[in-house]
Write an enzyme that holds these catalytic residues in place. Structure first.
Site, PDB file in Angstrom:
ATOM      1  N   ASN A   7       0.846  -1.224   0.062  1.00  0.00           N
ATOM      2  CA  ASN A   7      -0.106   0.024  -0.094  1.00  0.00           C
ATOM      3  C   ASN A   7       1.028   1.239  -0.094  1.00  0.00           C
ATOM      4  O   ASN A   7       1.592   1.627   0.967  1.00  0.00           O
ATOM      5  CB  ASN A   7      -0.709   0.035   1.280  1.00  0.00           C
ATOM      6  N   ARG A  94      -2.502  -2.400  -3.453  1.00  0.00           N
ATOM      7  CA  ARG A  94      -3.628  -1.416  -3.298  1.00  0.00           C
ATOM      8  C   ARG A  94      -3.836  -0.156  -4.317  1.00  0.00           C
ATOM      9  O   ARG A  94      -2.559   0.476  -4.382  1.00  0.00           O
ATOM     10  CB  ARG A  94      -3.800  -0.823  -1.884  1.00  0.00           C
ATOM     11  N   HIS A 183     -12.582   2.758  -0.182  1.00  0.00           N
ATOM     12  CA  HIS A 183     -12.764   1.609   0.883  1.00  0.00           C
ATOM     13  C   HIS A 183     -13.513   0.198   0.438  1.00  0.00           C
ATOM     14  O   HIS A 183     -13.934  -0.487   1.190  1.00  0.00           O
ATOM     15  CB  HIS A 183     -13.358   2.114   1.993  1.00  0.00           C
ATOM     16  N   ASN A 214      -9.433   7.036  10.117  1.00  0.00           N
ATOM     17  CA  ASN A 214      -9.383   8.419   9.700  1.00  0.00           C
ATOM     18  C   ASN A 214      -9.999   8.864   8.536  1.00  0.00           C
ATOM     19  O   ASN A 214     -10.811   9.752   8.634  1.00  0.00           O
ATOM     20  CB  ASN A 214      -7.773   8.368   9.535  1.00  0.00           C
ATOM     21  N   ARG A 244     -11.560  15.485   6.818  1.00  0.00           N
ATOM     22  CA  ARG A 244     -12.589  15.944   5.831  1.00  0.00           C
ATOM     23  C   ARG A 244     -13.881  16.143   6.325  1.00  0.00           C
ATOM     24  O   ARG A 244     -14.430  15.309   7.219  1.00  0.00           O
ATOM     25  CB  ARG A 244     -12.211  14.764   4.761  1.00  0.00           C
ATOM     26  N   GLU A 387      -8.019  -5.080   5.297  1.00  0.00           N
ATOM     27  CA  GLU A 387      -7.889  -4.705   4.041  1.00  0.00           C
ATOM     28  C   GLU A 387      -6.727  -5.564   3.352  1.00  0.00           C
ATOM     29  O   GLU A 387      -6.553  -6.048   2.176  1.00  0.00           O
ATOM     30  CB  GLU A 387      -7.696  -3.157   3.684  1.00  0.00           C
TER      31      GLU A 387
HETATM   32  P1  ADP Z   1      -6.844   4.532   9.031  1.00  0.00           P
HETATM   33  O1  ADP Z   1      -7.997   5.364   8.158  1.00  0.00           O
HETATM   34  O2  ADP Z   1      -5.579   5.664   8.773  1.00  0.00           O
HETATM   35  O3  ADP Z   1      -6.287   3.279   8.446  1.00  0.00           O
HETATM   36  P2  ADP Z   1      -7.468   3.767  11.524  1.00  0.00           P
HETATM   37  O4  ADP Z   1      -8.554   2.721  10.814  1.00  0.00           O
HETATM   38  O5  ADP Z   1      -6.241   2.939  12.208  1.00  0.00           O
HETATM   39  O6  ADP Z   1      -7.312   4.743  10.402  1.00  0.00           O
HETATM   40  O7  ADP Z   1      -8.398   4.486  12.442  1.00  0.00           O
HETATM   41  C1  ADP Z   1      -7.657   5.548  12.988  1.00  0.00           C
HETATM   42  C2  ADP Z   1      -8.367   6.560  13.949  1.00  0.00           C
HETATM   43  O8  ADP Z   1      -9.248   5.524  14.851  1.00  0.00           O
HETATM   44  C3  ADP Z   1      -7.759   7.414  14.873  1.00  0.00           C
HETATM   45  O9  ADP Z   1      -7.680   8.401  14.303  1.00  0.00           O
HETATM   46  C4  ADP Z   1      -8.742   7.653  16.109  1.00  0.00           C
HETATM   47  O10 ADP Z   1      -9.629   8.571  15.730  1.00  0.00           O
HETATM   48  C5  ADP Z   1      -9.360   6.109  16.005  1.00  0.00           C
HETATM   49  N1  ADP Z   1      -9.147   5.311  17.221  1.00  0.00           N
HETATM   50  C6  ADP Z   1      -8.448   4.418  17.175  1.00  0.00           C
HETATM   51  N2  ADP Z   1      -8.402   3.979  18.490  1.00  0.00           N
HETATM   52  C7  ADP Z   1      -9.306   4.653  19.396  1.00  0.00           C
HETATM   53  C8  ADP Z   1     -10.148   4.270  20.699  1.00  0.00           C
HETATM   54  N3  ADP Z   1      -9.732   3.484  21.442  1.00  0.00           N
HETATM   55  N4  ADP Z   1     -10.955   5.022  20.841  1.00  0.00           N
HETATM   56  C9  ADP Z   1     -11.579   5.792  19.877  1.00  0.00           C
HETATM   57  N5  ADP Z   1     -11.102   6.309  18.868  1.00  0.00           N
HETATM   58  C10 ADP Z   1      -9.968   5.397  18.284  1.00  0.00           C
END
Ligand code: ADP
Length: 401
Positions: A7, A94, A183, A214, A244, A387
């Site tokens: 990726n 990806r 996604h 995110n 965003r 993924e």
């Molecule tokens: P990406 O889209 O970059 O792959 P992830 O799926 O890893 O991101 O999600 C990241 C987001 O998940 C972080 O920005 C945070 O907001 C949220 N996150 C991760 N752990 C927790 C938690 N324990 N409680 C609340 N939000 C969380």
């Protein structure tokens, strides 16, 4: 089949080595042999991480020039953990945008490479680094076939009613301005895995899958096929995300330009980096920080969380209507897997839709597969995102026919 999953972003490479095959996938017995990342690529401070089961984690910092240099370093570290690149049988990439041309994962040859390049106009931030990663891995692993797994492909089953904007027809026919959705690999995995857990075929289910990381998106899935999703021509549409803002009256942009509050060249940063949870709270794009701040009485953090949850609820309602009822609502990715408070706010007072959360099960669930249903007709589940696993499976399935 031993698959390297890549990726590649503009400044990062994430990789996993996964042993998979259609039989292993059917038994959910695929094995992740290593996972790693190279961050701040192209700088003197490039950071490498590599984790493999039963091995001490590897952390290194050094200088890299480009994607090829990053991959060379990553391969050297893989060799240290006992994984020889000569044993990699295929590479799955990806690729963010496959336009309308790619409806499934595809082995990359010169023609496919050119078509991915042509799709770059639709994803200027993503497809070019995806291609850089492909070219580097082709040069370094000439023995391994390379497969492109597109974020958009799963959503190519959307009907015109879902993918067309209410814009002049020629903008679609001449410029390909339409909703594509992203996604896709993540949503597809959730559909596949939910059916597998239930021990029944995908075609029997109507699902609403919420990928809340995110980047965030929701998908309506009927019989294993995407029928609508919240992201559009670009990943800017739909839910409120880390940075965003999602759905927006286009008149807001006209107003900002007409009044001189924003110059056209400032819009990409406003929409991609300064909005969403970050822009609303003025504090952080990370839901953990906002939940903590809200608990301490920070009103803007509280409002940002409410806007985020309100938008998800709106899509859950809309997709329940589109599907004429859903069998399950599935939460996934960083927020969906780990934030019980957010799941609870989203599901609050949705019992008219058959959605009821079991409070105790919800509180106990962090980052693992779990049934959180509290007795409504629509089950509520958490299924962790994977993924990379789906990319490895798609790569094997594409090559093995
Ligand atoms: P990406 O889209 O970059 O792959 P992830 O799926 O890893 O991101 O999600 C990241 C987001 O998940 C972080 O920005 C945070 O907001 C949220 N996150 C991760 N752990 C927790 C938690 N324990 N409680 C609340 N939000 C969380």
């Amino acid at each position: 089949m031993r698959v390297l999953v890549l990726n590649c972003g503009s400044q990062s490479v994430r990789l996993q080595v996964i042993e998979t095959s259609p039989e292993l996938a059917a038994a959910n017995a695929d094995q992740v042999l290593a996972k790693g990342s190279v961050e701040r690529l192209g700088s003197a401070q490039t950071a490498l991480r590599l984790d493999a089961p039963h091995r001490p984690p590897v952390r290194r910092a050094c200088a890299t020039a480009d994607h090829r240099a990053a991959l060379e370093l990553a391969f050297a570290l893989l060799a240290e953990t006992g994984l020889q690149v000569s044993e990699i049988e295929a590479v799955g990439h990806r690729v963010v945008h496959g336009g309308e041309r790619f409806v499934r994962s595809t082995r990359i040859d010169a023609e496919v490479e050119a078509e991915i390049e042509a799709c770059a106009a639709l994803a200027p931030l993503h497809n070019p680094p995806n291609l850089k990663g492909y070219r580097a891995s082709r040069a370094l692993l000439p023995h391994a076939p390379q497969v492109a797994v597109f974020d958009t492909a799963f959503h190519q089953t959307m009907p015109a009613a879902a993918y067309l904007y209410g814009l002049p027809w020629e903008l679609y026919t001449e410029q390909r301005i339409r909703r594509y959705g992203f996604h896709g690999t993540a949503h597809r995995y959730l559909s596949f895995r939910y059916a597998q857990i239930q021990g029944r075929p995908e075609r029997e289910f109507k699902l609403i899958t919420c990928h809340l990381g995110n980047g965030c998106s929701v998908c309506a899935i009927e019989g294993g096929r995407s029928v609508d999703t919240s992201m559009g021509l670009t990943p800017l549409e739909g839910l409120v995300m880390g940075t965003r803002g999602g759905d927006l009256d286009p008149g807001v942009l006209l107003h900002l330009l007409a009044t001189g509050v924003c110059r056209p060249e400032e819009l990409p940063a406003l929409l991609n980096q300064r909005s969403g949870l970050w822009g609303l709270s003025g504090l952080s794009n990370d839901m953990r920080d906002l939940l903590e701040a809200a608990a301490e009485g920070n009103a803007r953090a509280e409002t940002a969380i409410e806007v985020f949850c309100h938008r998800v609820r709106r899509y859950v309602g809309a997709y329940t209507a589109l599907l004429n009822g859903a069998d399950a609502l599935i939460f996934s990715a960083g927020i969906g897997e780990n934030a019980p408070a957010v799941r609870a706010r989203i599901c609050r007072k949705l019992d008219a839709l058959g959605i009821r959360l079991d409070e105790e099960k919800n509180l106990a669930c962090r980052g693992e597969e779990a049934d959180l249903s509290g007795g409504g007709g629509t089950r509520v589940w958490v299924i962790p995102a994977h993924e990379e696993l789906m990319i490895a499976r798609e790569t094997a399935a594409c090559l093995l026919g």
